[in-house]
Structure formats: structure tokens, C-alpha cells
Design an enzyme around this catalytic site. Structure first.
Site, PDB file in Angstrom:
ATOM      1  N   ALA A 222       0.841  -1.213   0.000  1.00 26.34           N
ATOM      2  CA  ALA A 222       0.000   0.000   0.000  1.00 26.34           C
ATOM      3  C   ALA A 222       0.863   1.244   0.000  1.00 26.34           C
ATOM      4  O   ALA A 222       0.683   2.150   0.820  1.00 26.34           O
ATOM      5  CB  ALA A 222      -0.927  -0.027   1.221  1.00 26.34           C
TER       6      ALA A 222
ATOM      7  N   GLY B  59       0.907   1.362  -5.024  1.00 26.28           N
ATOM      8  CA  GLY B  59      -0.279   0.539  -4.772  1.00 26.28           C
ATOM      9  C   GLY B  59      -1.506   1.367  -4.392  1.00 26.28           C
ATOM     10  O   GLY B  59      -2.601   1.153  -4.941  1.00 26.28           O
TER      11      GLY B  59
ATOM     12  N   THR C  95      11.006  -2.898  -4.211  1.00 27.63           N
ATOM     13  CA  THR C  95      12.112  -3.665  -4.776  1.00 27.63           C
ATOM     14  C   THR C  95      13.354  -2.777  -4.733  1.00 27.63           C
ATOM     15  O   THR C  95      13.817  -2.296  -5.769  1.00 27.63           O
ATOM     16  CB  THR C  95      11.804  -4.054  -6.239  1.00 27.63           C
ATOM     17  OG1 THR C  95      11.354  -2.865  -6.923  1.00 27.63           O
ATOM     18  CG2 THR C  95      10.739  -5.097  -6.333  1.00 27.63           C
ATOM     19  N   PRO C  96      13.864  -2.529  -3.533  1.00 31.43           N
ATOM     20  CA  PRO C  96      14.980  -1.567  -3.423  1.00 31.43           C
ATOM     21  C   PRO C  96      16.271  -2.116  -4.015  1.00 31.43           C
ATOM     22  O   PRO C  96      16.340  -3.292  -4.378  1.00 31.43           O
ATOM     23  CB  PRO C  96      15.129  -1.389  -1.903  1.00 31.43           C
ATOM     24  CG  PRO C  96      14.566  -2.633  -1.298  1.00 31.43           C
ATOM     25  CD  PRO C  96      13.511  -3.131  -2.240  1.00 31.43           C
TER      26      PRO C  96
ATOM     27  N   GLU D  90       5.109  10.738  -9.200  1.00 30.11           N
ATOM     28  CA  GLU D  90       4.566  11.307  -7.970  1.00 30.11           C
ATOM     29  C   GLU D  90       4.250  12.790  -8.172  1.00 30.11           C
ATOM     30  O   GLU D  90       4.935  13.485  -8.907  1.00 30.11           O
ATOM     31  CB  GLU D  90       5.558  11.105  -6.831  1.00 30.11           C
ATOM     32  CG  GLU D  90       5.586   9.655  -6.414  1.00 30.11           C
ATOM     33  CD  GLU D  90       6.648   9.358  -5.366  1.00 30.11           C
ATOM     34  OE1 GLU D  90       6.938  10.221  -4.539  1.00 30.11           O
ATOM     35  OE2 GLU D  90       7.180   8.244  -5.404  1.00 30.11           O
TER      36      GLU D  90
ATOM     37  N   CYS E 251      12.750   5.938  -8.050  1.00 32.53           N
ATOM     38  CA  CYS E 251      12.863   5.072  -9.230  1.00 32.53           C
ATOM     39  C   CYS E 251      14.093   5.281 -10.103  1.00 32.53           C
ATOM     40  O   CYS E 251      14.738   4.305 -10.483  1.00 32.53           O
ATOM     41  CB  CYS E 251      11.615   5.231 -10.092  1.00 32.53           C
ATOM     42  SG  CYS E 251      10.178   4.503  -9.286  1.00 32.53           S
TER      43      CYS E 251
HETATM   44  C1  UDX Z   1       7.420   0.234  -5.060  1.00 36.31           C
HETATM   45  C2  UDX Z   1       8.784   0.025  -5.692  1.00 36.31           C
HETATM   46  O1  UDX Z   1       9.730   0.834  -5.022  1.00 36.31           O
HETATM   47  C3  UDX Z   1       8.810   0.340  -7.149  1.00 36.31           C
HETATM   48  O2  UDX Z   1       9.989  -0.158  -7.730  1.00 36.31           O
HETATM   49  C4  UDX Z   1       7.717  -0.308  -7.854  1.00 36.31           C
HETATM   50  O3  UDX Z   1       7.649   0.119  -9.180  1.00 36.31           O
HETATM   51  C5  UDX Z   1       6.390  -0.187  -7.154  1.00 36.31           C
HETATM   52  O4  UDX Z   1       6.491  -0.483  -5.774  1.00 36.31           O
HETATM   53  P1  UDX Z   1       6.390   2.369  -3.895  1.00 36.31           P
HETATM   54  O5  UDX Z   1       4.933   2.060  -3.915  1.00 36.31           O
HETATM   55  O6  UDX Z   1       6.832   3.771  -4.070  1.00 36.31           O
HETATM   56  O7  UDX Z   1       7.127   1.609  -5.075  1.00 36.31           O
HETATM   57  O8  UDX Z   1       7.053   1.703  -2.601  1.00 36.31           O
HETATM   58  P2  UDX Z   1       6.589   1.880  -1.106  1.00 36.31           P
HETATM   59  O9  UDX Z   1       5.887   3.184  -0.924  1.00 36.31           O
HETATM   60  O10 UDX Z   1       7.790   1.547  -0.270  1.00 36.31           O
HETATM   61  O11 UDX Z   1       5.481   0.736  -0.937  1.00 36.31           O
HETATM   62  C6  UDX Z   1       5.715  -0.619  -0.851  1.00 36.31           C
HETATM   63  C7  UDX Z   1       4.823  -1.190   0.254  1.00 36.31           C
HETATM   64  O12 UDX Z   1       4.922  -2.618   0.249  1.00 36.31           O
HETATM   65  C8  UDX Z   1       5.191  -0.733   1.665  1.00 36.31           C
HETATM   66  O13 UDX Z   1       4.092  -0.092   2.257  1.00 36.31           O
HETATM   67  C9  UDX Z   1       5.565  -2.036   2.392  1.00 36.31           C
HETATM   68  O14 UDX Z   1       5.167  -2.049   3.754  1.00 36.31           O
HETATM   69  C10 UDX Z   1       4.793  -3.066   1.583  1.00 36.31           C
HETATM   70  N1  UDX Z   1       5.323  -4.434   1.699  1.00 36.31           N
HETATM   71  C11 UDX Z   1       6.645  -4.675   1.519  1.00 36.31           C
HETATM   72  C12 UDX Z   1       4.437  -5.476   1.981  1.00 36.31           C
HETATM   73  O15 UDX Z   1       3.250  -5.257   2.160  1.00 36.31           O
HETATM   74  N2  UDX Z   1       4.937  -6.747   2.055  1.00 36.31           N
HETATM   75  C13 UDX Z   1       6.268  -7.023   1.926  1.00 36.31           C
HETATM   76  O16 UDX Z   1       6.664  -8.182   2.034  1.00 36.31           O
HETATM   77  C14 UDX Z   1       7.144  -5.953   1.632  1.00 36.31           C
HETATM   78  C1  UDX Z   2       9.339   8.619 -12.544  1.00 36.72           C
HETATM   79  C2  UDX Z   2       8.714   8.443 -13.937  1.00 36.72           C
HETATM   80  O1  UDX Z   2       8.434   9.734 -14.492  1.00 36.72           O
HETATM   81  C3  UDX Z   2       7.456   7.607 -13.859  1.00 36.72           C
HETATM   82  O2  UDX Z   2       6.928   7.374 -15.141  1.00 36.72           O
HETATM   83  C4  UDX Z   2       7.806   6.284 -13.187  1.00 36.72           C
HETATM   84  O3  UDX Z   2       6.701   5.455 -13.078  1.00 36.72           O
HETATM   85  C5  UDX Z   2       8.414   6.524 -11.817  1.00 36.72           C
HETATM   86  O4  UDX Z   2       9.565   7.346 -11.955  1.00 36.72           O
HETATM   87  P1  UDX Z   2       8.895  10.210 -10.457  1.00 36.72           P
HETATM   88  O5  UDX Z   2      10.230   9.708  -9.976  1.00 36.72           O
HETATM   89  O6  UDX Z   2       7.740  10.163  -9.529  1.00 36.72           O
HETATM   90  O7  UDX Z   2       8.440   9.389 -11.762  1.00 36.72           O
HETATM   91  O8  UDX Z   2       9.071  11.739 -10.930  1.00 36.72           O
HETATM   92  P2  UDX Z   2       9.589  12.478 -12.247  1.00 36.72           P
HETATM   93  O9  UDX Z   2       8.608  13.510 -12.599  1.00 36.72           O
HETATM   94  O10 UDX Z   2       9.974  11.533 -13.307  1.00 36.72           O
HETATM   95  O11 UDX Z   2      10.885  13.254 -11.726  1.00 36.72           O
HETATM   96  C6  UDX Z   2      12.059  12.578 -11.308  1.00 36.72           C
HETATM   97  C7  UDX Z   2      13.126  13.577 -10.897  1.00 36.72           C
HETATM   98  O12 UDX Z   2      13.645  14.272 -12.027  1.00 36.72           O
HETATM   99  C8  UDX Z   2      12.626  14.654  -9.938  1.00 36.72           C
HETATM  100  O13 UDX Z   2      13.594  14.867  -8.929  1.00 36.72           O
HETATM  101  C9  UDX Z   2      12.461  15.863 -10.824  1.00 36.72           C
HETATM  102  O14 UDX Z   2      12.547  17.062 -10.110  1.00 36.72           O
HETATM  103  C10 UDX Z   2      13.624  15.673 -11.785  1.00 36.72           C
HETATM  104  N1  UDX Z   2      13.455  16.378 -13.062  1.00 36.72           N
HETATM  105  C11 UDX Z   2      12.428  16.047 -13.900  1.00 36.72           C
HETATM  106  C12 UDX Z   2      14.364  17.370 -13.443  1.00 36.72           C
HETATM  107  O15 UDX Z   2      15.303  17.666 -12.692  1.00 36.72           O
HETATM  108  N2  UDX Z   2      14.195  17.998 -14.651  1.00 36.72           N
HETATM  109  C13 UDX Z   2      13.182  17.690 -15.508  1.00 36.72           C
HETATM  110  O16 UDX Z   2      13.095  18.292 -16.579  1.00 36.72           O
HETATM  111  C14 UDX Z   2      12.261  16.688 -15.110  1.00 36.72           C
END
Ligand code: UDX
Ligand code: UDX
Length: 462
Positions: free
Chosen positions: A9, A13, A88-89, A161, A272
Site C-alpha cells: 500500500a 499501490g 524492490t529496493p 509522484e 525510481c
Molecule cells: C514500489 C517500488 O519501489 C517500485 O519499484 C515499484 O515500481 C512499485 O512499488 P512504492 O509504492 O513507491 O514503489 O514503494 P513503497 O511506498 O515503499 O510501498 C511498498 C509497500 O509494500 C510498503 O508499504 C511495504 O510495507 C509493503 N510491503 C513490503 C508489503 O506489504 N509486504 C512485503 O513483504 C514488503
Molecule cells: C518517474 C517516472 O516519471 C514515472 O513514469 C515512473 O513510473 C516513476 O519514476 P517520479 O520519480 O515520480 O516518476 O518523478 P519524475 O517527474 O519523473 O521526476 C524525477 C526527478 O527528475 C525529480 O527529482 C524531478 O525534479 C527531476 N526532473 C524532472 C528534473 O530535474 N528535470 C526535468 O526536466 C524533469
């Protein structure tokens, strides 16, 4: 009615399932997580993450066809389709440490699915995973003694995000990868049917499993590569008198390049980009493609250079020392409109400033608490101040690290009066009105632009 379950979540998610629940009222959507505190927050009015528009959607469907729970086992048993979005760190130990993805949560989740299943299910990879992970998952899931068959489908998330809800509701594309077998095609179609509730079919791309897994890594690598490329050019601008905003505009006007993701900055952050590129680098090395690995690794190296050189330019400009000087860092989130500080360049800047013995004050409208958590051991050396005016009071410099629009609207004339003079401002996102700040009296340093100072012979930017 289909029972849809999401395990994990988090930032992915939660928003993904909220939008599915809203658009598929006939399906029951449950989101589970092992973290009870997080689930309690999803059930409350104070959601665990800030995303524009998310709260409205969650409040509209929660308790109707969207539920949050910690009862992972029970909901696995009841589910028809299981999205897995556990984290998936990057691995921190053993083989591939610092590069490869740590798949232990994923594998544990697959085993938990097998143990608690009494009927066949579709398992959807939502987390970003190395190419061919689905093969390993299929083996774990299908080597059960219950005679159950599981289809594995890849459906990578592309939501960014800060715009996650919009990205889910109006995606550029939805990618769904599966096996080319009749059962695999049927499983893919089940996932297509979910998204077809609100996404036009031309935008739903179906591919084989490996293309889908790789496209996610490649898409993030391409996006990050654009940011590192424009940042590389920004460094050259600072040496030559060119202005990176003008250069980016000129480059982006070519429709083959396009104008987005060309904003020079203090560097990219987020959970990411770095993780996915390092994952790609590891995969290339694994397959013996060393030159390809090196090519992509340079995108991350450029980003590390960009963050570190931002601080070294600050030190140089401020008479070669920031020791014991109060510095207000505007923004801790890795980008605007999110409370997330994972891999935030702001925190890298903060750590570097602490190494220089500066007194660091952090301010952010939504991300101070996660900054405190992410800074770990050094958090107690930093002041957290929600009010940017108070943060800047008595400071020698402001370092703007996150492009929150509200930072561009502050009364900088009033701020200038409360700061130590000569006052410095370092705009790590190029969102401020540099000429106006200079006219107020600030010495202004931006990314990829000539500095605007009040010194006769300004020290050259490092
Ligand atoms: C995560 C990954 O970082 C990313 O690579 C992927 O594309 C999508 O999932 P994010 O949703 O940002 O992205 O991660 P996070 O906010 O850390 O959420 C993962 C959740 O999984 C956590 O709330 C954690 O408690 C939960 N988790 C983890 C479980 O419920 N079961 C487990 O065994 C491990
Ligand atoms: C990214 C991808 O965009 C998304 O499709 C994927 O699913 C998850 O990873 P996110 O990491 O949430 O999303 O944000 P994003 O808008 O891609 O920005 C990533 C970083 O690049 C931020 O720190 C942002 O400030 C920076 N950035 C982005 C720049 O410095 N310059 C730009 O022109 C655009």
C-alpha cells in the site's frame, strides 16, 4: 464481480488501486500491507502519502469497493487477480550490492500467494523488476502441489509522484505484458478489461513479458538521461555564458526531441530513476554488455556530480566557506507536489552542507517529516522549519532545491531584509525571477546561467 487484491500500500499501490476502484464499481478492490500503521492511515482522514486529488478519490470509494487491510493471507485466498507492488529496493548486500534489485520481498510475496491459494489466480507484476523476473515467479508459483496454475502478467506503473492520480486517469499508455499462450493471452485480456473501463484501447499496449519488464527500466533510463544531458549542458553554459533555459528551449523546439524533461536542476531524485538505472546497469553487466552498462551508469554519475557541484559552487561563491553560516534550504521533497524525499537532491545538498559545517535549516510545505526520517542520524544537526520566512531569517543564503510554486511567490524583499548581507540565493530549479531578486540586493546563482552579483569581481563559479 472480480476480487482484485493489491499487495503493498505504498506510493504506487495506494493511488493505482484507488483509481481502479473508482472506475470499476462492479469490482471489489482490497489493498493489503504488512505495515499496520500505513493501513491505519489509509483508513483514516490523514492518508499516508500526499498526492493531489487522491484524498477525494479515496474518500469517494473507501468502504464501498475499496478496502485497506493487514490480513494478507485471507485476502490472497479470496482474490482472483493479485497486483504486487511491494518495494524492490537496490540490494545493499552480497552479489550485485548497490546495483541489483533486492527481490526478497517479491519472492516472499510469491510464496505467500502459493501458500494461501485455493484457486488459480492472475498475478500482476506492478513493482519494477529486472527483466525475466516473471520467469522465476512462474516457477515459484507453479511448483505447487495443489494443482493450481498461476498466470504472471507484467503491468509496470508509469505514474509520476505529484501527478499520480492524473497519470492513472489519463495515461499516455498502459503497458501489459504476458505469455503468448492461450492462458497467458486470457490473463492479459483480464487486465486489459480493467483499464478499458476508462482508457481508450489505442493507449493500451500489449507485449510479451520481457518487453514489458524491460520497457519500464528503459523508460525511466531515457527520462533520467534527458535530465542528466541537460544538466551536463548546464555546466558548460556556466563556463561559456550561454543560458541553459534558452538552450533547452532551442533544443526542445525540435519536434524530434520535444520540450519536456529538459529542465536543468540540482539533479534528479525519487525512488525510481537511480534504482532502475542501476538495475539496468547490473543486467547489462550480467549479460556481458560492459560498454552498454557504462553508458547508462554515466547518467547516474552525472547526477551525483550535479548535486555535489551545486554545493561546491555555493561554497566558492560564499567566499570559500559556509562553516557556521545559517543556510536555508527551500524544499526537501524530491520534486514539487509530493511528500516523498527518497533520493531527494535536497537531502544530498543538506548532507554536503553539514559536511561543510554549515547550520542547515530545512523548510518544505509537505515533506519535512519524511526528510527527518530519511536524514537518519544527521537529522538532529538540522533545524526543521515549516515557515520559509522564519527559515530564511538570519541566513546567509537560501538554496532552493524543490520547485514548489509557492517558493516563487514569497516576498523576497521582506526576506532580504531579515537575512545577513551580502545575501545569496542559489536557485537549484531555475523557478525564481532572478533579475528581480538581483534588483532587491541578492547575489543570485542559478543552474546553467551567468551569476547576477553585486560584487565587482565575482568569484568564478567552480
Ligand atoms: C514500489 C517500488 O519501489 C517500485 O519499484 C515499484 O515500481 C512499485 O512499488 P512504492 O509504492 O513507491 O514503489 O514503494 P513503497 O511506498 O515503499 O510501498 C511498498 C509497500 O509494500 C510498503 O508499504 C511495504 O510495507 C509493503 N510491503 C513490503 C508489503 O506489504 N509486504 C512485503 O513483504 C514488503
Ligand atoms: C518517474 C517516472 O516519471 C514515472 O513514469 C515512473 O513510473 C516513476 O519514476 P517520479 O520519480 O515520480 O516518476 O518523478 P519524475 O517527474 O519523473 O521526476 C524525477 C526527478 O527528475 C525529480 O527529482 C524531478 O525534479 C527531476 N526532473 C524532472 C528534473 O530535474 N528535470 C526535468 O526536466 C524533469
Amino acid at each position: 464481480m472480480t476480487n482484485i487484491l493489491c499487495i503493498g500500500a505504498g506510493f504506487v499501490g495506494g493511488p493505482t488501486m484507488a483509481v481502479i476502484a473508482k472506475h470499476c464499481p462492479e469490482h471489489c478492490v482490497v489493498v493489503v500491507d504488512i505495515n499496520a500503521e500505513k493501513i491505519a492511515a489509509w483508513q483514516s482522514d490523514q492518508l499516508p502519502i500526499y498526492e493531489p486529488g487522491l484524498k477525494e478519490i479515496v474518500l469517494g470509494v473507501r468502504g464501498k469497493n475499496l478496502f485497506f487491510s493487514t490480513e494478507v493471507d485471507r485476502h490472497i485466498t479470496e482474490a482472483d487477480i493479485i497486483f504486487v507492488s511491494v518495494n524492490t529496493p537496490t540490494k545493499t548486500f552480497g552479489q550485485g550490492a548497490g546495483r541489483a534489485a533486492d527481490l526478497q520481498y517479491w519472492e516472499k510475496t510469491a510464496r505467500q500467494i502459493v501458500e494461501n491459494s485455493t484457486s488459480p489466480k492472475i498475478v500482476v507484476e506492478k513493482s519494477t523488476l529486472p527483466v525475466r523476473t516473471a520467469e522465476a515467479m512462474e516457477r515459484i508459483l507453479n511448483s505447487n502441489e495443489k494443482g493450481l496454475f498461476f498466470d504472471v502478467v507484467s503491468n509496470p506503473e508509469f505514474l509520476a509522484e505529484g501527478t499520480a492520480v492524473d497519470d492513472m486517469r489519463n495515461p499516455d499508455r498502459v503497458l501489459i505484458g504476458g505469455r503468448q499462450t492461450p492462458s497467458g493471452q486470457k490473463a492479459m485480456q483480464a487486465i486489459v478489461d480493467i483499464f478499458a473501463h476508462w482508457v481508450e484501447c489505442e493507449r493500451i499496449i500489449t507485449t510479451n513479458l520481457w518487453s514489458s519488464e524491460l520497457s519500464k527500466l528503459a523508460a525511466n533510463a531515457f527520462l533520467a538521461q534527458r535530465v542528466s544531458s541537460i544538466n551536463a549542458i548546464a555546466n558548460l553554459c556556466e563556463k561559456t555564458g550561454a543560458d541553459v533555459t534558452e538552450v533547452a528551449h532551442a533544443i526542445g523546439a525540435d519536434s524530434r526531441v520535444g520540450s519536456r524533461f529538459l529542465r536543468a536542476s540540482v539533479g534528479f531524485g525519487g525512488s525510481c530513476f537511480k534504482k532502475d538505472i542501476l538495475n539496468l546497469v547490473y543486467l547489462c553487466e550480467f549479460y556481458g554488455l560492459y560498454e552498454v552498462a557504462e553508458y547508462w551508469e554515466q547518467v547516474v554519475k552525472m547526477n551525483e556530480y550535479q548535486q555535489a557541484s551545486f554545493v561546491s559552487k555555493m561554497v566558492t561563491a560564499m567566499f570559500n566557506t559556509v562553516a557556521s553560516k545559517r543556510i536555508a534550504v527551500f524544499g526537501t521533497a524530491f520534486k514539487a507536489h509530493t511528500s516523498d524525499t527518497r533520493e531527494s537532491p535536497a537531502l544530498a545538498v543538506c548532507r554536503e552542507l553539514l559536511d561543510e559545517h554549515a547550520q542547515v535549516v530545512l523548510t518544505d510545505p509537505y515533506a519535512l517529516e519524511s526528510a527527518r526520517a530519511d536524514l537518519g542520524a544527521v537529522a538532529d544537526q538540522v533545524t526543521f522549519e515549516p515557515d520559509p520566512y522564519a527559515a530564511a531569517q538570519g541566513a546567509h543564503a537560501i538554496a532552493l532545491a524543490t520547485e514548489w510554486p509557492q517558493f516563487a511567490e514569497l516576498d523576497y524583499a521582506a526576506i532580504y531584509e531579515t537575512m545577513v548581507h551580502p545575501a545569496f540565493i542559489f536557485d537549484g530549479r531555475n523557478i525564481l525571477d532572478h533579475k528581480a531578486l538581483h534588483a532587491i540586493g541578492f547575489n543570485v546563482y542559478a543552474i546553467g546561467k551567468p551569476p547576477l552579483t553585486h560584487f565587482e569581481n565575482p568569484l568564478p563559479a567552480a
